[in-house]
Design an enzyme around this catalytic site. Sequence first.
Site, PDB file in Angstrom:
ATOM      1  N   PHE A 173      -2.728   1.973  -3.805  1.00  0.00           N
ATOM      2  CA  PHE A 173      -2.471   0.533  -3.730  1.00  0.00           C
ATOM      3  C   PHE A 173      -1.642   0.090  -4.923  1.00  0.00           C
ATOM      4  CE2 PHE A 173      -6.333   0.965  -6.220  1.00  0.00           C
ATOM      5  CZ  PHE A 173      -6.200   0.020  -7.227  1.00  0.00           C
ATOM      6  N   CYS A 174      -0.954  -1.029  -4.753  1.00  0.00           N
ATOM      7  CA  CYS A 174      -0.180  -1.647  -5.826  1.00  0.00           C
ATOM      8  C   CYS A 174      -0.129  -3.142  -5.541  1.00  0.00           C
ATOM      9  CB  CYS A 174       1.219  -1.038  -5.916  1.00  0.00           C
ATOM     10  SG  CYS A 174       2.171  -1.137  -4.386  1.00  0.00           S
ATOM     11  N   THR A 175       0.638  -3.887  -6.292  1.00  0.00           N
ATOM     12  CA  THR A 175       0.592  -5.343  -6.198  1.00  0.00           C
ATOM     13  C   THR A 175       1.064  -5.869  -4.849  1.00  0.00           C
ATOM     14  OG1 THR A 175       1.015  -5.454  -8.574  1.00  0.00           O
ATOM     15  CG2 THR A 175       1.252  -7.500  -7.323  1.00  0.00           C
ATOM     16  N   ILE A 202      -2.164  -5.629  -3.026  1.00  0.00           N
ATOM     17  CA  ILE A 202      -3.304  -6.418  -3.497  1.00  0.00           C
ATOM     18  C   ILE A 202      -3.179  -7.876  -3.076  1.00  0.00           C
ATOM     19  CG2 ILE A 202      -4.566  -7.172  -5.561  1.00  0.00           C
ATOM     20  CD1 ILE A 202      -3.212  -4.620  -6.926  1.00  0.00           C
TER      21      ILE A 202
END
Length: 290
Positions: A173-175, A202
């Site tokens: 996951f990342c922003t 996110i």
Amino acid sequence: MSYVIVAFYHFFDFPNFEAMQAPLLERLQTLGIKGSLLITREGVNSTISGTRDAIDTFLDYLQNDLIGAKITYKESYAEFQPFGKARVRLKKETISLGEPVSMKRFGQYVEPKDWNNLIRSNDVVILDTRNDYEVNLGTFKGAVDPAIPTFKFLPQWVRDNADSLKGKKIATFCTGGIRCEKFTSWMIDNGFDDVYHLKGGILQYFEDVPAAETLWDGECFVFDERIAVDHNLKPSQSAALCLYCDHALTAEDQAHPHYVKGVSCPHCHGDPAYQHDRPSTQIHRGRTKF
């Protein structure tokens, strides 16, 4: 809320991107939109802010005239303009991993509503692909923090930890999703087949999953003057940046004896990479220049 903040990326064939730098900047300035639009031969990556009408007008132009396809974007809101000016930047890559990536196959997309069930599984490694200063403000419960200063360090971290990753499901996951888009392709290129990717990142998780059901702990770092947002996508009331090393700081960091505004924080105090010989009145700004 007076301002709409929209984050998006889109991969598409953009051969004349250099010639579009000036027209795109003029369009943003005419609409009163501020923020950063990164353009490359392989697409766009952006976070911008403006009034509702201005953002809608610009997105309509991007989708119907420039790209010719619908783009996925995440919205949040603020009572203040979180950017100082409009920028259109030319780059070689939409986001650089530092190593060749085929961009032919990607990890399996996981809808935010299904993410909690996936990361609760015992056979899953939850991997945060963001930089260390971002992770400091918050991450998913049980996530592995590779403690990398930039995205380009992630491939070597994977090689160093390959034994603990092999045979596991790897949930990344990342922003906003763009880092995982490229990283999961690199993972597959390098022999990791059971790879997953939080669709929309996110920010989309915050939008789709009720706060009462969240598995997120803390806040999410964002690259503008809000510094971070909470699960309700509201600007942080406690996060700050060290004005010396640019590390994101929690309330606990700011209460630490090593935190002196403009001089040091717990993350750079005593680090030989930082020579604290500058007077406290001389404030350094790096990521704080939004």
